[in-house]
Design an enzyme around this catalytic site. Structure first.
Site, mmCIF file in Angstrom:
data_model
loop_
_atom_site.group_PDB
_atom_site.id
_atom_site.type_symbol
_atom_site.label_atom_id
_atom_site.label_comp_id
_atom_site.label_asym_id
_atom_site.label_seq_id
_atom_site.Cartn_x
_atom_site.Cartn_y
_atom_site.Cartn_z
ATOM 1 N N LYS A 30 30.289 -9.970 -1.349
ATOM 2 C CA LYS A 30 30.228 -11.494 -0.381
ATOM 3 C C LYS A 30 28.987 -11.910 0.538
ATOM 4 C CE LYS A 30 33.964 -12.707 3.068
ATOM 5 N NZ LYS A 30 32.703 -13.183 4.342
ATOM 6 N N ASP A 58 16.367 -2.905 2.845
ATOM 7 C CA ASP A 58 15.158 -3.433 2.436
ATOM 8 C C ASP A 58 14.320 -3.302 3.261
ATOM 9 O OD1 ASP A 58 16.231 -5.801 0.714
ATOM 10 O OD2 ASP A 58 16.903 -6.659 2.175
ATOM 11 N N SER A 63 30.992 -7.901 2.726
ATOM 12 C CA SER A 63 30.610 -8.961 3.974
ATOM 13 C C SER A 63 29.582 -8.189 5.167
ATOM 14 C CB SER A 63 31.900 -9.276 3.942
ATOM 15 O OG SER A 63 31.350 -10.715 6.160
#
Length: 752
Positions: A506, A492, A481
């Site tokens: 999740k 990224d 999460s």
């Protein structure tokens, strides 16, 4: 973060730890006016309040859930199946005959909720209580004659995919084998028959006592969890007790005496004391002390709590800061005729530092070159939104704590930082955004899509980069999460190396809804509990989702094989993986520029590392044991298997000692092998010792992550051009000295 109700059998077996905490809905004086429940009266019956809470939840789930589904016959069948999975996941209480009788409810749960008639689920729960008591009583009866361990009987320890026993005779045989295995484990540990009978009779009678204490709130909590989890794996109903504990976990603070409690036999005992709390400061408590009674104020009546549920004892001890509570204890070191002592305490606010961010420094010297690698362990993304909104300057925040620790690590001269997010189950979305900003500066962190398909980009708009030096993020299957949001953004942006095993997967956002807001009469003071409901899905800034797939590390470590039993992909009703267009973001660096070199150096190092090879062997042994779910009930065969396992463990201990000299691995062999006992059947002293030794145990994964950063620093120092690629700001500085704290702006309390 996901809080899931365990199957009821596991709940009864564990039924152990609670922390004396925040004030309950009642005042302390009100709580002291009535004794805790000891034995619930059957049949349990639903209340009007519970029927209202179920109806309100249904309206919210069918209209505002991210993947709203009608509460119809199809959903009723999902609830029915999950309800029995929660009650009897191992299929050891009900038979096929029982299930045939329950079949009339299979597609009716939806109608019952809409009609405010919960008699069906309560009927099943009442039958569960009776069956559980009956099974434990039967197990006790088997102890009288003992067992013949010369047969070729076997027992299957994993029954989640098994069929329901056909009838009572088949169920009796199943329980005969379960009880045989309990006896055999103790026999292999060297216990006499009389000792075994005493231990198991006490264990089973304890199960019976705790089963008899299950009440209507337990029944309703279990049923509503089945409904909530049937919509998606991370939507949960939190009854009043569960909602309060969730609040404590997010704030990392409570109001009480600062003691960790555990249920043992008929008593609630002091397991440990929280440093700085009233109980610790008094000097009157120690681990193992048994709580006999609790009184409110300086002269309120003392309420007997022997035999009471641990959550009832906790509610009596909890209360607002500044209020007084009296606790009568039977000291752990007192004999059977020992004198009880009454201790008067003033409740205070307690900080749960064990769950807060922590730092350490790993010093590595190779080839005469010393480097310091800082480690920050973050168990969850916590935030006290209430204190924040009230203007409390000292509100608890994961981002503020990490920013402070980074400043301290800089002062200590660290050159690289490892963020350890292993087993970090998530927490606050806001904190995930802000904390990411400490490492990338201003910019988008995550994209969030709501049920209408509208996408918003969230990030940190006002925090400068606090750490610009080499960074690694250590993850595993338990990383979920909010911690996946952080890890994905770091990856990224090319900001740091993600190291470890693939994460949980999740990719949804939940919000906590106080159901009391929807009371038809606001003056009635209902206690409906709360609904933690999935309302959004989050996406990486590159447009991909962490849903199902999680975050794949740049450098993979060996897995334990738990991905088949643990993770988003193991849920039948998990949302599918999707993607959206990328956000407008610009990577701040590109760690892939030195990834091949680091992988080669890592491979060469671990190939000759005794610690790494030992870890691989231990993982292989764990997988072997986990895969072996059918065990023999023949004494000679089990004894031979035990000797083989003891030899393997002895070899592991010897190798550990040779590698790190850890004194804990030189313990007596009896401390290392299966003693046949459940955790709360061992002494408090041995349990606390085991916890301490676990904290000191070597951590080869963490040390290898630190070594990888050590290698990265060597490459950076040797090649300024490479440094300009893999570090932000063109690699001009290995560590930014700024330490600005995160913003304290108010934000909705969205949690995972």
């Amino acid at each position: 973060m996901t809080f899931r109700l365990r199957p009821l059998l596991a709940l009864l077996i564990a039924f152990s730890v609670a922390i004396t905490g925040t004030a309950a809905a009642q005042s302390a004086a009100d709580m002291g006016a009535s004794a805790p429940r000891k034995v619930s009266e059957l049949p349990l019956k639903p209340t009007d309040t519970q029927a209202d809470a179920a109806l309100i939840s249904a309206h919210l789930l069918t209209r505002f859930h991210y993947d709203a589904q009608p509460l119809d016959e199809a959903m009723s069948q999902k609830i029915y199946n999950l309800y029995f999975k929660l009650l009897d996941s191992e299929k050891v209480f009900f038979t096929q005959e029982d299930m045939a009788n329950f079949a009339k409810y299979k597609d009716q749960f939806g109608n019952e909720i809409w009609n405010k008639d919960l008699n069906g689920p309560f009927d099943i729960f009442n039958q569960y209580i009776l069956r559980a008591i009956d099974r434990m009583t039967y197990a006790r009866s088997l102890l009288k004659q003992g067992f013949d361990f010369n047969s070729n009987d076997t027992y299957n320890t994993d029954r989640k995919n098994a069929d329901w026993p056909k009838n009572k005779a088949e169920l009796d045989d199943l329980w005969r084998k379960r009880t045989m295995n309990d006896w055999l484990r103790l026999k292999l540990a060297g216990k006499t028959d009389d000792e075994i009978r005493k231990t198991l009779d006490k264990r089973y009678s304890g199960y019976i006592d705790r089963t008899k204490q299950l009440d209507g709130e337990d029944a309703f909590q279990t049923f509503m969890t089945a409904y909530a989890n049937s919509t998606d794996p991370h939507t949960d109903y939190l009854g009043p007790r569960a909602a309060e504990n969730f609040d404590i976990s997010m704030k990392l603070s409570l109001e009480g005496i600062g003691a960790q409690l555990q249920a043992r036999d008929d008593y609630t005992i002091i397991l440990s004391l929280i440093p700085g709390g009233p109980a610790a400061k008094s000097g009157k408590f120690k681990p193992g002390d048994r709580i006999i009674a609790v009184g409110q104020g300086t002269d309120g009546p003392m309420v007997d709590v022997v035999g009471a549920r641990i959550d009832d004892v906790t509610n009596l001890i909890r209360g607002k800061t500044g209020t007084t509570v009296r606790v009568e204890i039977w000291p752990a070191d007192a004999g059977q005729d020992g004198k009880y002592e009454t201790v008067t305490l003033v409740r205070d606010k307690i900080k749960l530092e064990d769950s807060a961010a922590k730092k350490r420094v790993i010093d590595i010297n190779e080839g005469g070159v010393d480097r310091k690698i800082g480690v920050i362990e973050l168990p969850m993304f916590y935030s006290d939104f209430g204190a924040r909104s009230e203007g409390d300057k000292d509100f608890k925040s994961a981002t503020r704590d990490v920013a402070k620790l980074l400043a301290e690590l800089k002062a200590e001269g660290v050159q690289g930082v490892v963020m350890d997010l292993r087993n970090n189950g998530g927490g606050s979305l806001y904190e995930a955004n802000e904390l990411t900003g400490l490492f990338i500066g201003k910019g988008p962190v995550v994209q969030v899509r709501d049920a209408r398909g509208q996408v918003s980009v969230q990030g940190d708009d006002d925090t400068d980069m606090v750490w610009s030096g080499p960074l690694a993020v250590l993850v595993n299957r338990g990383t979920a999460s909010a911690s996946e949001i952080f890890s994905a953004a770091i990856q990224d942006y090319g900001r740091g190396l993600i190291i470890g095993t693939p994460t949980f997967g999740k990719g949804t956002v939940q919000t906590l809804i106080d159901l009391n807001r929807f009371a038809s009469d606001p003056n009635s003071n209902p206690n409906y509990g709360a609904l933690k409901m999935t309302v959004q899905e989050f996406f990486r800034v590159n447009g991909g989702s962490t849903q199902l797939k999680g975050v794949t590390p740049d450098m993979l470590f060996p897995t334990t094989g738990d991905d088949k039993d643990f993770g988003e992909s193991t849920y039948d009703n998990a949302l599918p993986w999707t993607q959206i267009p990328p956000a407008d973001y610009k990577p701040v660096a590109d760690v892939k520029a030195y990834l091949p070199q680091l992988e080669l150096m890592h491979d060469n190092r671990v190939a000759t590392s005794p610690a790494w090879q030992l870890m691989l062997d231990e993982i292989a042994q764990y997988k072997k044991l986990a895969d072996n779910t059918t065990i023999s009930l023949n004494y000679d065969q089990r004894q031979a298997e035990r000797k083989q396992l003891d030899a393997v463990q002895a070899d592991f201990r010897a190798r550990h000692k040779a590698i790190d000299g850890n004194a804990s691995v030189d313990a007596d062999i009896d401390d290392q092998i299966d003693d046949g006992l459940n955790p709360n059947e061992r002494s408090v002293k041995s349990e606390l010792k085991e916890e301490e030794e676990a904290k000191k145990a070597p951590d080869p994964e963490l040390h290898e992550a630190a070594h990888i950063l050590y290698d990265a620093l060597g490459l950076i120092h040797a090649d300024p051009k490479l440094a300009a690629e893999v570090l932000p700001h063109g690699g001009k500085a290995l560590a930014d000295t700024s330490s600005a704290p995160a913003s304290a702006a108010s934000t909705p309390a969205v949690v995972h």
